[in-house]
Design a protein around this motif. Structure first.
Motif, PDB file in Angstrom:
ATOM      1  N   LEU A 244      19.092  11.932  17.596  1.00 46.13           N
ATOM      2  CA  LEU A 244      18.121  12.647  18.426  1.00 46.13           C
ATOM      3  C   LEU A 244      16.703  12.188  18.071  1.00 46.13           C
ATOM      4  O   LEU A 244      15.835  12.086  18.925  1.00 46.13           O
ATOM      5  N   TYR A 245      16.482  11.884  16.799  1.00 46.17           N
ATOM      6  CA  TYR A 245      15.157  11.434  16.365  1.00 46.17           C
ATOM      7  C   TYR A 245      15.009   9.919  16.320  1.00 46.17           C
ATOM      8  O   TYR A 245      13.919   9.391  16.487  1.00 46.17           O
TER       9      TYR A 245
ATOM     10  N   HIS B  79      16.773   7.650  18.225  1.00 45.89           N
ATOM     11  CA  HIS B  79      17.095   7.010  19.501  1.00 45.89           C
ATOM     12  C   HIS B  79      15.835   6.388  20.118  1.00 45.89           C
ATOM     13  O   HIS B  79      14.833   7.070  20.298  1.00 45.89           O
TER      14      HIS B  79
ATOM     15  N   THR C  68      13.947   3.919  18.792  1.00 43.52           N
ATOM     16  CA  THR C  68      12.908   3.519  17.833  1.00 43.52           C
ATOM     17  C   THR C  68      13.323   2.208  17.162  1.00 43.52           C
ATOM     18  O   THR C  68      14.412   1.687  17.411  1.00 43.52           O
TER      19      THR C  68
ATOM     20  N   ARG D 217       8.106  11.015  15.875  1.00 44.95           N
ATOM     21  CA  ARG D 217       9.069  11.985  16.380  1.00 44.95           C
ATOM     22  C   ARG D 217       9.000  13.315  15.653  1.00 44.95           C
ATOM     23  O   ARG D 217       9.304  14.356  16.219  1.00 44.95           O
ATOM     24  N   ILE D 218       8.640  13.287  14.388  1.00 41.98           N
ATOM     25  CA  ILE D 218       8.641  14.537  13.635  1.00 41.98           C
ATOM     26  C   ILE D 218       7.239  15.124  13.514  1.00 41.98           C
ATOM     27  O   ILE D 218       7.036  16.313  13.716  1.00 41.98           O
ATOM     28  N   MET D 219       6.253  14.268  13.240  1.00 44.55           N
ATOM     29  CA  MET D 219       4.886  14.775  13.133  1.00 44.55           C
ATOM     30  C   MET D 219       4.199  14.896  14.490  1.00 44.55           C
ATOM     31  O   MET D 219       3.211  15.623  14.619  1.00 44.55           O
ATOM     32  N   GLY D 220       4.677  14.143  15.475  1.00 44.88           N
ATOM     33  CA  GLY D 220       4.073  14.237  16.796  1.00 44.88           C
ATOM     34  C   GLY D 220       2.817  13.403  16.974  1.00 44.88           C
ATOM     35  O   GLY D 220       1.986  13.694  17.832  1.00 44.88           O
ATOM     36  N   LEU D 221       2.655  12.343  16.189  1.00 45.29           N
ATOM     37  CA  LEU D 221       1.525  11.440  16.407  1.00 45.29           C
ATOM     38  C   LEU D 221       1.779  10.581  17.630  1.00 45.29           C
ATOM     39  O   LEU D 221       2.920  10.300  17.988  1.00 45.29           O
ATOM     40  N   GLU D 222       0.686  10.126  18.221  1.00 46.68           N
ATOM     41  CA  GLU D 222       0.813   9.332  19.443  1.00 46.68           C
ATOM     42  C   GLU D 222       1.399   7.961  19.118  1.00 46.68           C
ATOM     43  O   GLU D 222       1.162   7.399  18.037  1.00 46.68           O
ATOM     44  N   PHE D 223       2.178   7.394  20.050  1.00 41.19           N
ATOM     45  CA  PHE D 223       2.889   6.122  19.851  1.00 41.19           C
ATOM     46  C   PHE D 223       1.999   5.016  19.287  1.00 41.19           C
ATOM     47  O   PHE D 223       2.313   4.379  18.289  1.00 41.19           O
ATOM     48  N   GLY D 224       0.852   4.792  19.960  1.00 41.35           N
ATOM     49  CA  GLY D 224      -0.017   3.680  19.583  1.00 41.35           C
ATOM     50  C   GLY D 224      -0.610   3.836  18.191  1.00 41.35           C
ATOM     51  O   GLY D 224      -0.740   2.861  17.448  1.00 41.35           O
ATOM     52  N   GLU D 225      -0.943   5.078  17.822  1.00 44.12           N
ATOM     53  CA  GLU D 225      -1.479   5.321  16.480  1.00 44.12           C
ATOM     54  C   GLU D 225      -0.445   4.942  15.435  1.00 44.12           C
ATOM     55  O   GLU D 225      -0.770   4.324  14.413  1.00 44.12           O
TER      56      GLU D 225
ATOM     57  N   GLN E 223       2.019   2.835  15.794  1.00 43.85           N
ATOM     58  CA  GLN E 223       2.226   1.389  15.763  1.00 43.85           C
ATOM     59  C   GLN E 223       1.193   0.698  14.875  1.00 43.85           C
ATOM     60  O   GLN E 223       1.482  -0.266  14.192  1.00 43.85           O
ATOM     61  N   LYS E 224      -0.049   1.218  14.929  1.00 45.74           N
ATOM     62  CA  LYS E 224      -1.097   0.667  14.056  1.00 45.74           C
ATOM     63  C   LYS E 224      -0.721   0.846  12.591  1.00 45.74           C
ATOM     64  O   LYS E 224      -0.892  -0.055  11.765  1.00 45.74           O
TER      65      LYS E 224
ATOM     66  N   TYR F  21      10.883  -1.678  21.902  1.00 46.14           N
ATOM     67  CA  TYR F  21      10.131  -0.699  21.113  1.00 46.14           C
ATOM     68  C   TYR F  21       8.682  -1.120  20.912  1.00 46.14           C
ATOM     69  O   TYR F  21       8.070  -0.849  19.906  1.00 46.14           O
TER      70      TYR F  21
ATOM     71  N   ARG G 219      -5.595   0.380  22.082  1.00 42.43           N
ATOM     72  CA  ARG G 219      -5.611  -0.094  20.683  1.00 42.43           C
ATOM     73  C   ARG G 219      -5.276  -1.580  20.566  1.00 42.43           C
ATOM     74  O   ARG G 219      -4.640  -2.009  19.618  1.00 42.43           O
TER      75      ARG G 219
ATOM     76  N   PRO H  81       8.285  17.534  18.588  1.00 45.28           N
ATOM     77  CA  PRO H  81       7.907  17.314  17.193  1.00 45.28           C
ATOM     78  C   PRO H  81       7.837  18.642  16.456  1.00 45.28           C
ATOM     79  O   PRO H  81       7.605  19.684  17.062  1.00 45.28           O
ATOM     80  N   LYS H  82       8.022  18.582  15.141  1.00 43.38           N
ATOM     81  CA  LYS H  82       8.040  19.822  14.377  1.00 43.38           C
ATOM     82  C   LYS H  82       6.636  20.295  14.050  1.00 43.38           C
ATOM     83  O   LYS H  82       6.436  21.400  13.611  1.00 43.38           O
ATOM     84  N   TYR H  83       5.648  19.405  14.229  1.00 43.11           N
ATOM     85  CA  TYR H  83       4.278  19.767  13.890  1.00 43.11           C
ATOM     86  C   TYR H  83       3.409  19.664  15.129  1.00 43.11           C
ATOM     87  O   TYR H  83       3.837  19.169  16.157  1.00 43.11           O
TER      88      TYR H  83
ATOM     89  N   SER I 178       1.063  18.430  17.868  1.00 39.91           N
ATOM     90  CA  SER I 178       0.852  17.087  18.364  1.00 39.91           C
ATOM     91  C   SER I 178      -0.635  16.741  18.459  1.00 39.91           C
ATOM     92  O   SER I 178      -1.472  17.612  18.639  1.00 39.91           O
ATOM     93  N   THR I 179      -0.905  15.419  18.365  1.00 37.60           N
ATOM     94  CA  THR I 179      -2.299  14.987  18.519  1.00 37.60           C
ATOM     95  C   THR I 179      -2.581  14.539  19.944  1.00 37.60           C
ATOM     96  O   THR I 179      -3.668  14.099  20.256  1.00 37.60           O
ATOM     97  N   ILE I 180      -1.594  14.591  20.803  1.00 36.04           N
ATOM     98  CA  ILE I 180      -1.851  14.243  22.202  1.00 36.04           C
ATOM     99  C   ILE I 180      -1.564  15.462  23.066  1.00 36.04           C
ATOM    100  O   ILE I 180      -0.989  16.448  22.605  1.00 36.04           O
TER     101      ILE I 180
END
Lengths: 433, 147
Positions: free
Chosen positions: A306-307, A309, A311, A382-390, A392-393, B71, B101, B137-139, B141-143
Motif C-alpha cells: 500500500l505504501y 506501490h 515507488t 507516502r508516510i510524511m506527506g512531503l511533495e513528490f518533487g521535494e 526527489q531532491k 518513478y 525544481r 499520509p500519517k502526518y 501534508s505540505t501540499i
C-alpha cells in the motif's frame, strides 16, 4: 550470431540506463533528444528483446541437441533472427519520435506487434518441428518448449484494446506477470536443467524430476500470485488475500532452484572443465533467489505494498530480479555453448572471472542504492506527506551511488563482451577438423 | 521417495488447478466487480480520448497511474483532487517544458480540447475505488491535499 545480437542490445540497454540514472541526479541534458520516457521505454524493451533473443538462441542450441535432430532449417532461423532484429530496431527508433503505445513494458506499437507475432510463430514452428521430428523428447526440452510456447500465447492478451484503464492493466499483467513470474521461469528452469546435466554429470532422471517440482511450484504460486498486481488498480479486495498468500509463496520456486543447483553441484562426480559456465549457472540460481524471491517478498504483502506501490522500491526488486533470473542464465548459457561451438577450450580466464564478479557486485550495489532511494521516498512521500518533487531532491544523492555502482556493473559486462568478441569465432583448428 | 512421474503429476495438476481458479476469479472480477469499482458507466468518449492521448504520448514512461508506470514524475491517479483542473490543463498546454525544481517534462503543447479530454480521464480515474490506495499520509501534508 543470435547471442551477438543479444549482447549488442544488452550494451545499448546499459547506455540508456545511464541516461536515466543521470536524469534522476538532475543532469537531464539530453532531454530535448531523449526525454526520460523515451529512455525508459528503450531500456525496458531492450531488456525484453535481448533476453528473448538469448532464450531463442538457447532453444536453437538446446532443442536440436536434446532431440538428437538437426534444426529443420538453418536458413529460416537466420530469417527469423534478422527480422526480429529489424522489428526491434524499428520500434526503438520509433520511441525517439513519439511512435509507441504508452503501456509499461508493452510499448511496441500495434502494427509492429503483429510482426512480432509472425516472427515468434516462425520461431516456434522451427523449434516444434525439430523437436517432434527428433529421436527423443526429453523433459528438459519439453519444459523449455512449453515455456516458449506459452510465452508466445500470453503475448496476445496485451494486444486487446480496452476503454477502461483498469481492464487494460488487468490484462497487461497477464502478459508481464505471467511471463516473468510464470512461463519465463519454465524457460529458465529448462536451461538451468540442461546446464546442470552437462556441467555436473548428475543423472538426467534426477535433475528432471526436480525440474518438474520446481516448475510445479512456479505455477502454483505464480499464477494466483498475479493477484499482487491487482491490489490497488480497481479490482476487488479478494485479490489482496489471494495475491498476498500466493505471491508470498513465489520465492519457494526460486529457493528450490538455488538449493537444486547447489545440491546437484555437490552431488556431481564428473566435473566439466568449463568453470566460468559453472560460476554463472550457480550464480543465476542464487542471485535470482535473492533478487526475484526475497526482494519481491519484501514488498508483496498488501499492507507494505500500500505504501511502496509505484515507488523506487519496485525498481530495486526489478533490477536484481531480472539480472539474477534472466540476465545471468543467458550469460551462463553463452559461456557454456561458445567454447563448444568454436571448438576452443576456453573455460577459465582472469578476465572472465572479473566480468562475473564486477557485474554481480555492481548490480548488488545498484540494488542497494535503489533500496535506499526507494525506502527514503516511501517514508518521506507516502508516510510524511512531503511533495513528490521535494522528496526527489532529497534522494538525488542515492543516484550518484547508483551511477557509480552501474559503472562497476558496466565494466563487468564490457569485459564479458570483450571476451565474447575475442573468442567468439571458431578457431583455425576447429575449422580444419 | 518422490518419483519422476509423481513430480510430473504435481506440476500438471497444480498448474491446471491454479489456472482454473485464476480464470474463475478473473471472470468474476471483470464481469461484475471492476465495472462497479471503476464506475464504468462514467467512461465518456472524452475519457476514452484522454486514455488514447495518455498512451500515445507514453505518459507512463515518467509518471505512474494506479501506481503503475515509471518513478520519475508524480503519481497522477488523484491529480485533479490535488491540483485542480486549471493547473493540470496549464501543464498540459504549456509550450515550454514544465520544470518544477528543474526536472523537465516534455512540452506537449496540447490543444484546449485535448487537455480537457485528459482532465476528464484523470477525473474518471480519480474516482475509482482502489482499495485504499494511495494511503493518506500519517502526518500533515505540505501540499494542498483535500483530506
Amino acid at each position: 550470431m543470435v547471442f551477438a545480437l543479444s549482447m549488442l542490445l544488452l550494451s545499448l540497454q546499459i547506455v540508456y540506463g545511464f541516461i536515466m540514472g543521470f536524469a534522476h541526479m538532475g543532469y537531464d541534458n539530453l532531454h530535448s533528444f531523449i526525454p526520460f520516457n523515451t529512455a525508459r521505454a528503450v531500456h525496458t524493451n531492450l531488456l525484453v528483446v535481448w533476453l528473448l533473443s538469448g532464450f531463442m538462441g538457447a532453444a536453437y542450441y538446446i532443442i536440436p541437441e536434446e532431440a538428437e535432430n538437426e534444426l529443420v532449417s538453418v536458413k529460416w532461423a537466420y530469417i527469423q533472427l534478422i527480422s526480429l532484429a529489424l522489428v526491434g530496431i524499428t520500434a526503438i527508433i520509433g520511441y525517439h519520435f513519439n511512435y509507441w503505445e504508452g503501456r509499461k513494458f508493452l510499448e511496441i506499437p500495434r502494427p509492429l506487434d503483429w510482426l512480432v507475432v509472425a516472427n515468434v510463430l516462425l520461431f516456434l514452428g522451427l523449434i516444434l518441428a525439430t523437436l517432434f521430428k527428433g529421436k527423443k523428447r526429453t523433459t528438459t526440452a519439453l519444459v523449455l518448449t512449453m515455456g516458449l510456447f506459452f510465452a508466445a500465447l500470453l503475448y496476445l492478451p496485451g494486444m486487446i484494446w480496452f476503454d477502461n484503464q483498469t481492464m487494460d492493466s488487468f490484462f497487461r499483467w497477464w502478459v508481464v506477470h505471467l511471463w516473468v513470474e510464470g512461463v519465463w521461469e519454465l524457460i529458465m528452469g529448462g536451461i538451468l536443467a540442461f546446464l546442470l546435466i552437462k556441467l555436473t554429470g548428475v543423472d538426467r532422471e534426477v535433475i528432471e524430476k526436480w525440474l518438474y517440482v520446481i516448475v510445479g511450484l512456479t505455477f502454483i504460486s505464480g499464477i494466483l500470485g498475479t493477484g499482487h498486481h491487482y491490489y490497488f488498480i480497481g479490482a476487488p479486495k479478494y485479490w489482496l488475500i489471494i495475491g498476498g498468500i500466493f505471491s508470498a509463496m513465489e520465492p519457494l520456486a526460486f529457493l528450490a532452484m538455488a538449493l537444486f543447483a547447489v545440491a546437484m553441484y555437490r552431488k556431481g562426480e564428473k566435473r566439466h572443465p568449463n568453470k566460468m559456465a559453472l560460476n554463472w549457472t550457480l550464480g543465476t540460481a542464487i542471485v535470482s533467489f535473492a533478487g526475484a524471491g526475497l526482494l519481491g517478498l519484501a514488498h508483496t504483502f498488501p499492507a507494505v505494498n500500500l505504501y511502496t506501490h509505484g515507488t523506487l522500491v519496485t525498481a530495486m526488486h526489478a533490477h536484481l530480479a531480472f539480472w539474477g533470473a534472466y540476465g545471468m542464465i543467458v550469460l551462463a548459457l553463452i559461456s557454456y555453448t561458445m567454447p563448444n561451438m568454436t571448438g576452443r577450450k576456453f573455460y577459465d580466464s582472469a578476465t572472465g572471472n572479473y566480468a562475473f564478479w564486477l557485474s554481480n557486485i555492481g548490480m548488488i550495489g545498484m540494488t542497494t542504492a535503489f533500496a535506499a532511494a526507494g525506502v527514503a521516498q516511501v517514508y518521506m512521500e507516502r508516510i510524511m506527506g512531503l511533495e513528490f518533487g521535494e522528496v526527489q531532491k532529497e534522494i538525488q544523492i542515492h543516484f550518484l551511488v547508483l551511477v557509480l555502482c552501474a559503472t562497476l556493473f558496466a565494466t563487468g559486462i564490457t569485459l564479458y563482451i570483450y571476451e565474447f568478441v575475442r573468442y567468439g569465432r571458431p578457431t583455425d583448428e576447429a575449422l580444419i577438423k | 521417495m518422490l518419483s519422476k512421474n509423481q513430480a510430473r503429476i504435481f506440476f500438471l495438476g497444480g498448474t491446471a488447478v491454479s489456472f482454473a481458479i485464476f480464470l474463475g476469479l478473473s471472470w468474476h472480477s471483470l464481469s461484475s466487480e471492476v465495472p462497479k469499482q471503476t464506475n464504468s458507466q462514467n467512461i465518456t468518449p472524452q475519457v476514452i480520448n484522454g486514455k488514447k492521448l495518455w498512451e500515445a504520448n507514453n505518459c507512463m514512461g515518467c509518471h505512474t497511474i494506479l501506481g503503475e508506470g515509471a518513478y520519475y514524475a508524480p503519481e497522477l491517479t488523484k491529480v485533479i483532487n490535488r491540483r485542480g483542473d486549471e493547473f493540470v490543463k496549464a501543464v498540459l498546454m504549456s509550450k515550454t517544458p514544465w520544470q518544477p525544481r528543474g526536472r523537465k517534462m516534455v512540452a506537449y503543447g496540447f490543444s484546449e480540447s485535448e487537455a480537457a479530454d485528459l482532465v476528464e480521464f484523470f477525473r474518471w480515474i480519480g474516482e475509482t475505488d482502489l482499495n485504499g490506495f494511495p494511503a493518506p499520509p500519517k502526518y500533515k501534508s505540505t501540499i494542498n491535499l483535500e483530506n
